[in-house]
Design a protein around this motif. Sequence first.
Motif: not given
Length: 86
Positions: A10-27
């Motif tokens: 099967t496939t699994r989907t994960y989610e990463v969010v920037a939890g607070r204002a001013g934060r960002r998500v980098e890959t």
Amino acid sequence: MEIVVDAGDTTRTYEVVAGRAGRRVETAVRRGVVEVSEVTRNGTVVRTARFMANRVLALVEQPVPREDGSEKADRIGRPLGEVPES
């Protein structure tokens, strides 16, 4: 950011969010590992999720919702649907 991972049958989907204002998500992809990190304004890594690159099927960047901000749950590294209700 959504990460779709091959989990064998099967496939699994994960989610990463920037939890607070001013934060960002980098890959980053390094040595066969995909790293998705939540980073503060000054560049400090708050948390990181790591996945084997050969198992990652898709990385989907989602636009930032412009609502009241009520959906700021900490969801790094947990499959969708397994997020605790708040």
